[in-house]
Design a protein around this motif. Structure first.
Motif, short mmCIF file in Angstrom:
data_model
loop_
_atom_site.label_atom_id
_atom_site.label_comp_id
_atom_site.label_asym_id
_atom_site.label_seq_id
_atom_site.Cartn_x
_atom_site.Cartn_y
_atom_site.Cartn_z
N VAL A 123 -3.33 3.40 21.79
CA VAL A 123 -3.92 2.06 21.91
C VAL A 123 -4.53 1.87 23.30
CG1 VAL A 123 -3.38 -0.41 22.00
CG2 VAL A 123 -2.50 0.99 20.11
N LEU A 124 -3.81 2.31 24.32
CA LEU A 124 -4.33 2.22 25.69
C LEU A 124 -5.61 3.05 25.84
CD1 LEU A 124 -3.96 1.11 28.54
CD2 LEU A 124 -2.45 3.05 29.02
N SER A 125 -5.65 4.22 25.21
CA SER A 125 -6.86 5.06 25.30
C SER A 125 -8.04 4.40 24.61
CB SER A 125 -6.60 6.44 24.69
OG SER A 125 -6.62 6.42 23.29
N SER A 126 -7.79 3.64 23.58
CA SER A 126 -8.87 2.90 22.91
C SER A 126 -9.42 1.82 23.84
CB SER A 126 -8.35 2.31 21.60
OG SER A 126 -9.41 1.96 20.76
N ILE A 127 -8.54 1.20 24.60
CA ILE A 127 -8.97 0.19 25.57
C ILE A 127 -9.83 0.82 26.66
CG2 ILE A 127 -8.16 -1.41 27.37
CD1 ILE A 127 -5.69 -1.92 25.50
N THR A 128 -9.39 1.97 27.19
CA THR A 128 -10.17 2.62 28.25
C THR A 128 -11.51 3.12 27.70
OG1 THR A 128 -9.03 4.74 27.92
CG2 THR A 128 -8.18 3.27 29.65
N MET A 129 -11.54 3.54 26.43
CA MET A 129 -12.81 3.97 25.83
C MET A 129 -13.76 2.79 25.72
SD MET A 129 -14.23 6.71 24.63
CE MET A 129 -15.99 6.53 24.61
N GLN A 130 -13.26 1.64 25.33
CA GLN A 130 -14.10 0.46 25.23
C GLN A 130 -14.60 0.03 26.61
OE1 GLN A 130 -15.14 -0.92 22.26
NE2 GLN A 130 -16.56 -2.04 23.57
N LEU A 131 -13.74 0.13 27.61
CA LEU A 131 -14.16 -0.19 28.98
C LEU A 131 -15.27 0.76 29.46
CD1 LEU A 131 -10.71 -0.99 30.62
CD2 LEU A 131 -12.53 -2.62 30.06
N ALA A 132 -15.18 2.03 29.07
CA ALA A 132 -16.24 2.99 29.42
C ALA A 132 -17.55 2.59 28.75
CB ALA A 132 -15.84 4.40 29.00
N TYR A 133 -17.48 2.21 27.49
CA TYR A 133 -18.68 1.78 26.76
C TYR A 133 -19.29 0.54 27.41
CZ TYR A 133 -21.61 0.08 22.97
OH TYR A 133 -22.68 -0.39 22.24
#
Length: 192
Positions: free
Chosen positions: A64-74
């Motif tokens: 879940v945390l990795s999904s958040i960081t991926m969205q922040l990258a986007y």
């Protein structure tokens, strides 16, 4: 095809998005078949219940945390915050690897509790658990490869507001993998 991605040519975007969605739908169908087979096989008997490793819970939080960081990258790519794109993609990569490590730890916990894959004397519940988590892990490895390619592109300054296709496709696939894991985790919690 790569030239279309780099130039953000809209004629190359739609086929790639279409292919990604075909892949996602195929994976969904495969996991629906697996979970349906799980329910049917469970009702046939010879099904020994056991507790799920708590490591799965930690792995879920990591994903879940990795999904958040991926969205922040986007989001950073849309704003041309190129250093933030690199940092968040690197963080997502590290978290994805940490998730895979947590899955291996969970498998180790299963073995310590005498839950094995396959064999005449094995518990079908354990075999299903290995298959569900293993196939998801395989798809997460493909996501990590895709993520690594996007990270390399970001280091070459090829990921920014005028060149969003790679990170958009990667973000979609990564969120899908996170959602798929959440489905599997809750399915196993309810049906285990």
């Amino acid at each position: 095809m790569v030239a279309n991605i780099d130039k953000n040519n809209t004629s190359g975007e739609q086929p790639l998005k279409y292919v990604l969605w075909l892949i996602i739908v195929s994976i969904i169908m495969m996991f629906m078949a697996f979970t349906s087979a799980y329910i049917v096989r469970r009702e046939e008997g010879n099904w020994l219940e056991f507790d799920l490793p708590t490591t799965f819970m930690f792995g879920t939080a990591i994903l879940v945390l990795s999904s958040i960081t991926m969205q922040l990258a986007y989001n950073a790519a849309k704003k041309n915050s190129l250093n933030m794109v690199k940092i968040m993609l690197a963080a997502t990569t590290v978290l994805g690897i940490a998730f895979l490590y947590s899955q291996l730890q969970a498998w180790g916990d299963l073995v310590q509790n005498n839950v094995y894959f396959g064999g005449a004397d094995s518990n079908p519940a354990g075999s299903f658990l290995y298959v569900l988590t293993g196939v998801h892990g395989f798809h997460l490895i493909t996501g990590l490869i895709f993520l690594f390619i996007v990270l390399i592109s970001s280091l070459q300054y090829k990921v920014h507001s005028k060149n969003m296709l790679r990170i958009q496709l990667c973000t979609t696939y990564w969120h899908f993998l996170g959602g798929l894991w959440l489905y599997l985790y809750f399915f196993l919690q309810v049906n285990h």
